[in-house]
Design an enzyme around this catalytic site. Structure first.
Site, PDB file in Angstrom:
ATOM      1  N   HIS A 124      -4.568   5.729   5.992  1.00 13.22           N
ATOM      2  CA  HIS A 124      -3.607   6.376   5.077  1.00 13.22           C
ATOM      3  C   HIS A 124      -2.172   6.352   5.601  1.00 13.22           C
ATOM      4  CE1 HIS A 124      -6.971   7.538   2.627  1.00 13.22           C
ATOM      5  NE2 HIS A 124      -7.510   8.194   3.627  1.00 13.22           N
ATOM      6  N   ASP A 151       0.846  -1.197   0.000  1.00 14.90           N
ATOM      7  CA  ASP A 151       0.000   0.000   0.000  1.00 14.90           C
ATOM      8  C   ASP A 151       0.879   1.244   0.000  1.00 14.90           C
ATOM      9  OD1 ASP A 151      -3.070   0.813   0.608  1.00 14.90           O
ATOM     10  OD2 ASP A 151      -1.707   2.220   1.572  1.00 14.90           O
ATOM     11  N   GLU A 171       1.944   5.228  -0.121  1.00 14.60           N
ATOM     12  CA  GLU A 171       1.498   6.608   0.119  1.00 14.60           C
ATOM     13  C   GLU A 171       2.328   7.483  -0.813  1.00 14.60           C
ATOM     14  OE1 GLU A 171      -1.131   7.201   1.839  1.00 14.60           O
ATOM     15  OE2 GLU A 171      -1.224   5.114   2.511  1.00 14.60           O
ATOM     16  N   ASP A 215      -2.347   1.458  -6.962  1.00 15.15           N
ATOM     17  CA  ASP A 215      -0.931   1.312  -6.604  1.00 15.15           C
ATOM     18  C   ASP A 215      -0.093   0.754  -7.752  1.00 15.15           C
ATOM     19  OD1 ASP A 215      -0.874   1.542  -3.313  1.00 15.15           O
ATOM     20  OD2 ASP A 215      -2.740   0.716  -4.087  1.00 15.15           O
ATOM     21  N   ASP A 274      -2.160   0.404   6.761  1.00 10.52           N
ATOM     22  CA  ASP A 274      -3.119  -0.082   5.764  1.00 10.52           C
ATOM     23  C   ASP A 274      -2.775  -1.519   5.350  1.00 10.52           C
ATOM     24  OD1 ASP A 274      -4.527   2.250   5.854  1.00 10.52           O
ATOM     25  OD2 ASP A 274      -3.853   3.026   3.917  1.00 10.52           O
TER      26      ASP A 274
END
Length: 266
Positions: free
Chosen positions: A236, A79, A81, A178, A241
């Site tokens: 987030h 995941d 960011e 992603d 996550d």
């Protein structure tokens, strides 16, 4: 006892557990149990479990027999960011790169890769980005570039045995963004190749909708709510996550769901 043959089979499993090949024990137990009446199972199930546990098979037996086997040896939960603002900045750049290696047999986390990444096009994080992700400027300043992080991912994959052709693994993400948009887009912008192992994945939202019959509009929050799970960490945060994704996958697997690739081949 009313079922002497059944008891004999249980006794055989008792005495033979130490010599029986570990990879065949689940099948043997399943075969024995399928032949026994419920009353015998009720009386002897705990005895069998204790006996197997005494030979070191307890935890693995429980994990292997509690849900159907998956198609993959390992799930790689990911995941990202990325840099962001309102209105959105372009190009976005990955600033957190976490991966959890999830054992497909036990659905437990075996290893973690986690690095922060130095953005180069927009090196200064926006207040919106920090508020959303919890990532502050000091967490990305001086960190490796995306190219360097990708090299370390490859080293980690090799160390974990994930590059072995006989080992089946697949990435898992919450959505297609992603690996369909973010990573290939940034790699294209920087002139970097995308490793083949990033080109197929499982979209957890699709898997959840197949298993539960409803689409999780709010992503992880809806999936946790639908499965009566507590949300882990802060939304987030990339690593948090990933932990939520892993927890949801484990719960669905225990309910008998078999995960399949959802992305289309590149």
């Amino acid at each position: 006892v009313s079922d002497a043959p059944g008891c004999s089979m249980i006794a055989l499993l008792h005495t033979g557990a130490a010599k029986f090949p570990q990879n065949l024990l689940p099948r043997a137990r399943q075969a024995v149990c399928s032949l026994l009446p419920a009353g015998v199972l009720k009386g002897y199930g705990s005895i069998v479990s204790r006996k197997l546990a005494s030979h070191g098979f307890g935890a693995s037996m429980a994990a292997m027999s509690s849900f159907p086997p998956q198609r993959y040896h390992y799930f790689l939960v990911l995941d990202f960011e990325a840099t962001c603002d309102k209105p959105q900045i372009h190009p976005q750049e990955i600033i957190e790169f976490p991966i959890l290696k999830l054992n497909g047999r036990t659905m437990e986390i075996e290893s973690t890769f986690h690095m922060y990444v130095q953005p180069v096009v927009h090196p200064q994080l926006t207040p919106f980005c920090t508020e959303l992700t919890g990532i502050i400027q000091g967490m990305v300043d001086g960190q490796p570039s995306l190219q360097q992080v990708l090299e370390r991912v490859d080293e980690w994959m090799a160390k974990e045995g994930l590059l072995d052709p006989s080992v089946k693994s697949i990435f898992v993400t919450c959505g297609d963004w992603d690996l369909k948009v973010m990573l290939p887009g940034q790699c294209q912008y920087l002139g970097l190749p995308v490793a083949d192992y990033f080109k197929q994945w499982i979209n957890l939202k699709k898997a959840y909708s197949f298993a539960m019959g409803s689409w999780p509009k709010n992503g992880l929050l809806d999936m946790n709510k639908g499965l009566n799970l507590q949300h882990i960490g802060r939304p987030h945060s990339g690593i948090d996550d990933c932990k939520n994704i892993a927890n949801i996958m484990k719960t669905l697997a225990h309910r008998g769901f078999i995960f399949k690739q959802t992305s289309k081949p590149f």
